[in-house]
Design a protein around this motif. Sequence first.
Motif, short mmCIF file in Angstrom:
data_model
loop_
_atom_site.label_atom_id
_atom_site.label_comp_id
_atom_site.label_asym_id
_atom_site.label_seq_id
_atom_site.Cartn_x
_atom_site.Cartn_y
_atom_site.Cartn_z
N SER A 73 -3.14 0.27 51.60
CA SER A 73 -3.05 1.55 50.87
C SER A 73 -4.32 1.76 50.04
N THR A 74 -4.55 3.01 49.66
CA THR A 74 -5.67 3.36 48.80
C THR A 74 -5.13 3.80 47.45
N ILE A 75 -5.70 3.24 46.39
CA ILE A 75 -5.28 3.57 45.02
C ILE A 75 -6.45 4.26 44.34
N LEU A 76 -6.26 5.51 43.97
CA LEU A 76 -7.30 6.31 43.32
C LEU A 76 -6.99 6.39 41.83
N LEU A 77 -7.91 5.90 41.02
CA LEU A 77 -7.71 5.86 39.57
C LEU A 77 -8.47 7.00 38.91
N LEU A 78 -7.70 7.88 38.24
CA LEU A 78 -8.29 9.04 37.58
C LEU A 78 -7.91 9.12 36.11
N GLY A 79 -7.25 8.09 35.59
CA GLY A 79 -6.79 8.13 34.21
C GLY A 79 -7.76 7.48 33.24
N PHE A 80 -7.70 7.90 32.00
CA PHE A 80 -8.44 7.29 30.89
C PHE A 80 -7.49 7.23 29.69
N PRO A 81 -7.55 6.18 28.86
CA PRO A 81 -8.29 4.94 29.07
C PRO A 81 -7.32 3.84 29.50
#
Length: 323
Positions: A242-250
């Motif tokens: 699977s691909t995990i896309l991280l767009l959160g901060f922090p």
Amino acid sequence: MNEAVIIAGVGSAKFRQVPIPEMRPGDILVKVEYVGICRTDLEVYEGTLGYYKEGIAKYPITPGHEFSGTIIRVGANNKFRERFSVGDKVIGECILSRGEGSNRKEVGVVNHNGAYSSYLVIPGTAIHQLDTNYDLRLAALAEPVAVVLRAIRRVHNRLANGSSVGVVGAGPIGNFCAQILSLEGHEVTVFDKNSERLKLLNDIVYHAATVIEGLNKFNLIVEATGTAEALNIVLQNSKVDSTILLLGFPYANINYNFEELVGLEKVIVGSVGAESEDFRAALKILPKLNMVPFTNTILPLNEFETAWKLLKTGKHMKILLKP
């Protein structure tokens, strides 16, 4: 007269009159029409953003990187005089330089004052012209949509037609991810504890849920909350390849067995900011998105503190400020 919000230090922000910013060759002076409040603005104010915790960014700074405006001056000897004219409606990019330390420049975040101001100076290289009839409220939100478009572009080669996608978090970034991926024909499921946010996507996505579950069926999982709790759930429950896309901060520091990452051949991609091509694409796709919840609350710039408090309640997807 130039009025601006100045964050002087952690927990200290004032609305005051300041000089109109000085222009350098290549700069353009923009009268700000609308500026969107981003959670990053609050993190600058609270001192929780990594740039400030690590000493990369310094106070004072004027926040605001989601904006639309009108050109009122094009700098002398400016090579952009053939492209831009006084009166043009424009938006601007946030990341001016991806360098490290003092070489990194992000409008309203690091080393460049932002759009919580009557006037903003920005390099012509970071400006995009709008059609004369383009809604300036809508245009002010091109930046977060561009951020999402760049992130999706970074994982596009991992997405087959009609992929099953999970989006964790239905705030602005999660909402835009869900809408855009659905437009592209993917089967999108959105998770958020806030049922009111999920209702905004009911007629757009495949499924919406308040509990994160069934992550092992998704080809792509977008983590858009920035919380360690959600990230842990995603890392532990995502499937092989699977691909995990991280767009959160922090994100906080978490314990994770990276042997599992290798053994299950997962791919983790982080993404921040956007490029010029993403802003151009954002302006094209914005009219196709449901943007009403993002443009229906507008306050004067001098009421920024009230706007920040309202945003923290979680009852507003976005608040626009108008100088």
